[in-house]
Design a protein around this motif. Structure first.
Motif, short mmCIF file in Angstrom:
data_model
loop_
_atom_site.label_atom_id
_atom_site.label_comp_id
_atom_site.label_asym_id
_atom_site.label_seq_id
_atom_site.Cartn_x
_atom_site.Cartn_y
_atom_site.Cartn_z
N GLN A 5 0.84 -1.20 0.00
CA GLN A 5 0.00 0.00 0.00
C GLN A 5 0.88 1.25 0.00
O GLN A 5 1.83 1.35 0.78
CB GLN A 5 -0.90 -0.02 1.23
CG GLN A 5 -1.91 1.09 1.28
CD GLN A 5 -2.89 0.92 2.42
OE1 GLN A 5 -3.21 -0.19 2.81
NE2 GLN A 5 -3.36 2.03 2.95
N HIS A 6 0.55 2.21 -0.86
CA HIS A 6 1.35 3.43 -0.99
C HIS A 6 0.56 4.50 -1.73
O HIS A 6 -0.55 4.25 -2.20
CB HIS A 6 2.65 3.13 -1.74
CG HIS A 6 2.44 2.72 -3.16
ND1 HIS A 6 1.98 1.46 -3.52
CD2 HIS A 6 2.61 3.39 -4.32
CE1 HIS A 6 1.89 1.38 -4.83
NE2 HIS A 6 2.25 2.54 -5.35
N ILE A 45 -6.25 -4.20 -8.79
CA ILE A 45 -5.61 -3.16 -7.99
C ILE A 45 -6.62 -2.76 -6.93
O ILE A 45 -7.83 -2.74 -7.20
CB ILE A 45 -5.16 -1.96 -8.86
CG1 ILE A 45 -4.44 -0.90 -8.00
CG2 ILE A 45 -6.32 -1.35 -9.62
CD1 ILE A 45 -3.79 0.22 -8.80
N SER A 46 -6.15 -2.47 -5.72
CA SER A 46 -7.04 -2.09 -4.62
C SER A 46 -6.79 -0.65 -4.23
O SER A 46 -5.64 -0.20 -4.15
CB SER A 46 -6.80 -3.00 -3.41
OG SER A 46 -7.10 -4.33 -3.73
N PHE A 47 -7.88 0.07 -3.98
CA PHE A 47 -7.83 1.45 -3.52
C PHE A 47 -8.36 1.48 -2.10
O PHE A 47 -9.40 0.89 -1.80
CB PHE A 47 -8.65 2.35 -4.44
CG PHE A 47 -8.12 2.36 -5.84
CD1 PHE A 47 -7.01 3.12 -6.17
CD2 PHE A 47 -8.71 1.59 -6.82
CE1 PHE A 47 -6.51 3.11 -7.45
CE2 PHE A 47 -8.22 1.58 -8.11
CZ PHE A 47 -7.11 2.34 -8.43
N ASP A 54 -13.82 -0.47 3.18
CA ASP A 54 -12.62 0.30 3.49
C ASP A 54 -11.61 0.21 2.35
O ASP A 54 -10.60 0.89 2.36
CB ASP A 54 -11.99 -0.17 4.80
CG ASP A 54 -11.51 -1.61 4.74
OD1 ASP A 54 -11.86 -2.34 3.79
OD2 ASP A 54 -10.77 -2.01 5.66
N GLN A 55 -11.93 -0.63 1.39
CA GLN A 55 -11.13 -0.67 0.16
C GLN A 55 -12.00 -1.16 -0.98
O GLN A 55 -12.99 -1.86 -0.77
CB GLN A 55 -9.89 -1.53 0.31
CG GLN A 55 -10.07 -3.01 0.14
CD GLN A 55 -8.74 -3.75 0.22
OE1 GLN A 55 -7.85 -3.37 0.96
NE2 GLN A 55 -8.62 -4.81 -0.52
N LEU A 106 -4.38 9.00 -3.38
CA LEU A 106 -5.20 7.83 -3.01
C LEU A 106 -4.31 6.61 -2.76
O LEU A 106 -3.59 6.15 -3.64
CB LEU A 106 -6.21 7.53 -4.12
CG LEU A 106 -7.20 6.41 -3.84
CD1 LEU A 106 -8.02 6.69 -2.58
CD2 LEU A 106 -8.11 6.22 -5.05
N GLN A 107 -4.38 6.11 -1.54
CA GLN A 107 -3.61 4.91 -1.17
C GLN A 107 -4.09 3.74 -2.04
O GLN A 107 -5.29 3.54 -2.21
CB GLN A 107 -3.83 4.57 0.30
CG GLN A 107 -3.29 5.60 1.25
CD GLN A 107 -1.91 5.24 1.78
OE1 GLN A 107 -1.43 4.13 1.62
NE2 GLN A 107 -1.29 6.19 2.44
N HIS A 108 -3.14 2.97 -2.54
CA HIS A 108 -3.48 1.82 -3.37
C HIS A 108 -2.44 0.72 -3.17
O HIS A 108 -1.34 0.98 -2.65
CB HIS A 108 -3.58 2.22 -4.85
CG HIS A 108 -2.36 2.88 -5.38
ND1 HIS A 108 -2.04 4.19 -5.10
CD2 HIS A 108 -1.36 2.42 -6.16
CE1 HIS A 108 -0.91 4.51 -5.69
NE2 HIS A 108 -0.46 3.44 -6.33
N SER A 109 -2.81 -0.48 -3.56
CA SER A 109 -1.91 -1.63 -3.45
C SER A 109 -2.31 -2.65 -4.51
O SER A 109 -3.37 -2.53 -5.14
CB SER A 109 -2.00 -2.25 -2.06
OG SER A 109 -3.30 -2.76 -1.82
N VAL A 110 -1.45 -3.62 -4.69
CA VAL A 110 -1.73 -4.71 -5.62
C VAL A 110 -1.55 -6.01 -4.85
O VAL A 110 -0.50 -6.23 -4.24
CB VAL A 110 -0.79 -4.66 -6.85
CG1 VAL A 110 -1.06 -5.82 -7.78
CG2 VAL A 110 -0.93 -3.34 -7.58
N PRO A 111 -2.58 -6.87 -4.84
CA PRO A 111 -2.45 -8.12 -4.11
C PRO A 111 -1.38 -9.02 -4.73
O PRO A 111 -0.97 -8.82 -5.87
CB PRO A 111 -3.84 -8.75 -4.21
CG PRO A 111 -4.56 -8.02 -5.27
CD PRO A 111 -3.87 -6.71 -5.49
N PRO A 112 -0.94 -10.03 -3.98
CA PRO A 112 0.07 -10.94 -4.52
C PRO A 112 -0.38 -11.56 -5.85
O PRO A 112 -1.55 -11.89 -6.02
CB PRO A 112 0.21 -12.02 -3.45
CG PRO A 112 -0.26 -11.37 -2.20
CD PRO A 112 -1.33 -10.39 -2.61
#
Length: 168
Positions: free
Chosen positions: A66-67, A89-91, A114-115, A132-138
């Protein structure tokens, strides 16, 4: 050059792909899309430019933590290669106190998460506010996931656009 994935499982290129002629077509689409977003928000600006552009390469089992992307207005990614299990992709809710009180909900939907996860596919362009905080799952597939990420900012922001928003 591509480093071996055997030890790290993922890597990123230098953030200067927007300066390479091979990426000119993609950057033209990115910049046109960004102008469309700014125009739809009725922003007053002279220009918007790409401040960084890089490729992300991820082997099976590796996420992208998350970043967010400071000192930019818009961020995004173009998906070069995805596969089932490596296609989202998750926000995340940007409010730090949002998790303070979380009553259970009968239905989890777009009104109360929450996402939010977005399914992506090869050739898809996604743009979002840089804050906007986002991440990518494995990556859960055997396919190496590849995306090209980028940031955009108003180059004259500090000189022309950052004045007070009020009048005394």
């Amino acid at each position: 050059q591509r480093p071996a994935l055997s030890t790290s499982g993922q890597w990123q290129t230098a953030q200067d792909l927007h300066r390479q002629t091979a990426f000119a077509g993609l950057l033209a689409i990115v910049e046109a899309s960004a102008r469309g977003i700014c125009d739809s928000l009725t922003l007053i600006y002279d220009r918007l430019e790409v401040t960084g552009c890089w490729a992300n390469v991820s082997h099976r089992g590796f996420p992208h933590r998350q970043h967010f992307h400071p000192n930019n207005y818009l961020s995004g990614a173009y998906y070069v290669r995805t596969a089932p299990g490596a296609d989202s992709i998750s926000f995340h809710d940007p409010r730090p106190q949002a998790g303070m009180l979380v009553p259970p909900a009968r239905d989890q939907d777009l009104a109360n998460p929450d996402q939010v996860s977005l399914d992506v596919h090869d050739g898809m362009l996604v743009m979002f506010p840089a804050w906007l905080q986002h991440s990518v799952p494995p990556n859960q597939s055997e396919v190496t996931r590849i995306s090209v990420a980028f940031n955009l900012m108003f180059p004259e922001f500090g000189v022309k656009m950052a004045g007070p928003l009020w009048q005394g």
